[in-house]
Design an enzyme around this catalytic site. Sequence first.
Site, mmCIF file in Angstrom:
data_model
loop_
_atom_site.group_PDB
_atom_site.id
_atom_site.type_symbol
_atom_site.label_atom_id
_atom_site.label_comp_id
_atom_site.label_asym_id
_atom_site.label_seq_id
_atom_site.Cartn_x
_atom_site.Cartn_y
_atom_site.Cartn_z
ATOM 1 N N GLN A 260 0.816 -1.206 0.000
ATOM 2 C CA GLN A 260 0.000 0.000 0.000
ATOM 3 C C GLN A 260 0.852 1.258 0.000
ATOM 4 O O GLN A 260 2.049 1.226 0.286
ATOM 5 C CB GLN A 260 -0.936 0.010 1.197
ATOM 6 C CG GLN A 260 -0.245 -0.096 2.546
ATOM 7 C CD GLN A 260 -1.255 -0.300 3.667
ATOM 8 O OE1 GLN A 260 -1.550 0.628 4.415
ATOM 9 N NE2 GLN A 260 -1.773 -1.527 3.801
ATOM 10 N N HIS B 107 0.232 5.757 0.737
ATOM 11 C CA HIS B 107 -0.682 6.798 1.202
ATOM 12 C C HIS B 107 -0.435 8.082 0.421
ATOM 13 O O HIS B 107 0.710 8.403 0.095
ATOM 14 C CB HIS B 107 -0.487 7.052 2.695
ATOM 15 C CG HIS B 107 -0.610 5.805 3.522
ATOM 16 N ND1 HIS B 107 -1.736 5.015 3.512
ATOM 17 C CD2 HIS B 107 0.259 5.194 4.370
ATOM 18 C CE1 HIS B 107 -1.559 3.978 4.314
ATOM 19 N NE2 HIS B 107 -0.352 4.067 4.841
ATOM 20 N N GLU C 4 2.792 7.951 8.608
ATOM 21 C CA GLU C 4 2.683 7.100 9.781
ATOM 22 C C GLU C 4 4.047 6.598 10.240
ATOM 23 O O GLU C 4 5.053 6.743 9.524
ATOM 24 C CB GLU C 4 1.751 5.916 9.509
ATOM 25 C CG GLU C 4 2.219 4.996 8.399
ATOM 26 C CD GLU C 4 1.159 3.978 7.997
ATOM 27 O OE1 GLU C 4 -0.034 4.331 7.962
ATOM 28 O OE2 GLU C 4 1.536 2.832 7.686
ATOM 29 N N HIS D 98 4.763 0.186 0.925
ATOM 30 C CA HIS D 98 5.148 -0.598 2.091
ATOM 31 C C HIS D 98 4.101 -1.668 2.385
ATOM 32 O O HIS D 98 2.979 -1.632 1.871
ATOM 33 C CB HIS D 98 5.322 0.301 3.323
ATOM 34 C CG HIS D 98 4.081 1.028 3.733
ATOM 35 N ND1 HIS D 98 3.648 2.187 3.114
ATOM 36 C CD2 HIS D 98 3.150 0.759 4.691
ATOM 37 C CE1 HIS D 98 2.536 2.607 3.670
ATOM 38 N NE2 HIS D 98 2.202 1.746 4.633
ATOM 39 N N ARG E 48 -3.995 0.555 -2.602
ATOM 40 C CA ARG E 48 -3.363 -0.762 -2.516
ATOM 41 C C ARG E 48 -2.734 -1.164 -3.842
ATOM 42 O O ARG E 48 -3.205 -0.775 -4.910
ATOM 43 C CB ARG E 48 -4.381 -1.797 -2.052
ATOM 44 C CG ARG E 48 -4.889 -1.519 -0.636
ATOM 45 C CD ARG E 48 -5.980 -2.477 -0.195
ATOM 46 N NE ARG E 48 -6.366 -2.184 1.180
ATOM 47 C CZ ARG E 48 -7.260 -1.271 1.528
ATOM 48 N NH1 ARG E 48 -7.867 -0.566 0.593
ATOM 49 N NH2 ARG E 48 -7.539 -1.065 2.802
#
Length: 420
Positions: free
Chosen positions: A97, A99, A134, A265, A284
């Site tokens: 995935q 972001h 994140e 990642h 994804r």
Amino acid sequence: MYLLENTLRPYAWGSETAIAELLGRVPSGGPEAELWVGAHPDSPSQVVLEDGTRQHLDQLIASDPERALGNEAVQRFGDRLPFLLKVLAAAAPLSLQVHPSSTQAAAGFAAENAAGIPADAPHRNYRDGFHKPEMIFALTPFEALCGFRPVSEAADVFERLISAVEATGASAPALLADVVSDLRGADQREALRGAFTRLLTTADATQAAESVATALASVPGRDAATVRELTDHYPGDPGVLVALLLNRVSLDPGQAIYLPAGNVHAYLSGLGIEVMAASDNVLRGGLTPKHVDVPELLKTVRFESVSVPAVEVRHTGLGQELYCPPFDEFALQRLELRAGSDSMASADVPLAQNGPVLVLAVSGSIVLDSPRGDLLVPRGSSAFVPANEAPVMVKLAAGTGPDTDQDDDGALAFAVTIAG
């Protein structure tokens, strides 16, 4: 200050025991993948009010943003808690995935709203208008894929795949040679883009993944082990081959990495504290039965080789242990409180506070002590500390320490606040 009740997400890849064992409760009997602690509207924590009633944390914040978040946070991030804390327990690999950036998230969310795509539609890419940088802090040995490895190294890996398949007496899929050709190109960004795109869009990628898995069934080495591990869960998925373009990362307990926008990642296994900007935007790229939008994914990925983005601990003169990735929304504090034989005062640690704070106790019980009052946070519990509740000292609770039969080593907790 308020105790919280949180939502447990039962995704299929989750461990059935890890979170329960960490927090000292009985397992639910099914997969327990993520515990969400925060105010994200998809699963907001519930605040336990003084009269015993409950209120969603996002509603509590909305009722008085200045009090809950502080003026500076409201000016920077609006009337919303800008971060989310999770306990993540992976018993099987998560999807590949990436972001989006803030700009991409805002534009994508607006476009899908304008197109009338329902918020819960399985083919929707953007669940909100925010980015989702994140970090993951390992509580146990933790395995992950993170960012593109050096291009020449990736080319060598795919050349070895060709040799491994041919060593079985089979013909190597043409796709593998095409990927090597892509990766040997002069422009490294275009080399990665070409190889990544080819693996996700070529019709015989599934057959190539199956051939590689068969050839590597008993071959030693880390890349072969990665192929076997992913194939066990996602046989024939082209993401098995995409994974070989990425860095394999092994974290020891206490180590952390961060994932910026555009970083491809996947978490593979382990238990950790995950902290992120408060968003649920995920595009994804494989290792999943869920929707994969390749054109949108390609707009989002940063095609560059990167070293492993480690987050180094920073110790302050106040005894604080901080993990500060290069993001505005959050920083993580690890709070290890050890009881002294003569006095518990030596264990007190100031809570790092830049506006609101989320606190989670994972071992032993702690007390949050502020000028306005105290709050007991038992093991497995969490709390929200509004911005106007400062300064706060974190102390060992009575009954936790060397002269009791509970958590002889003291207590361990984690706290998240806005980056300073």
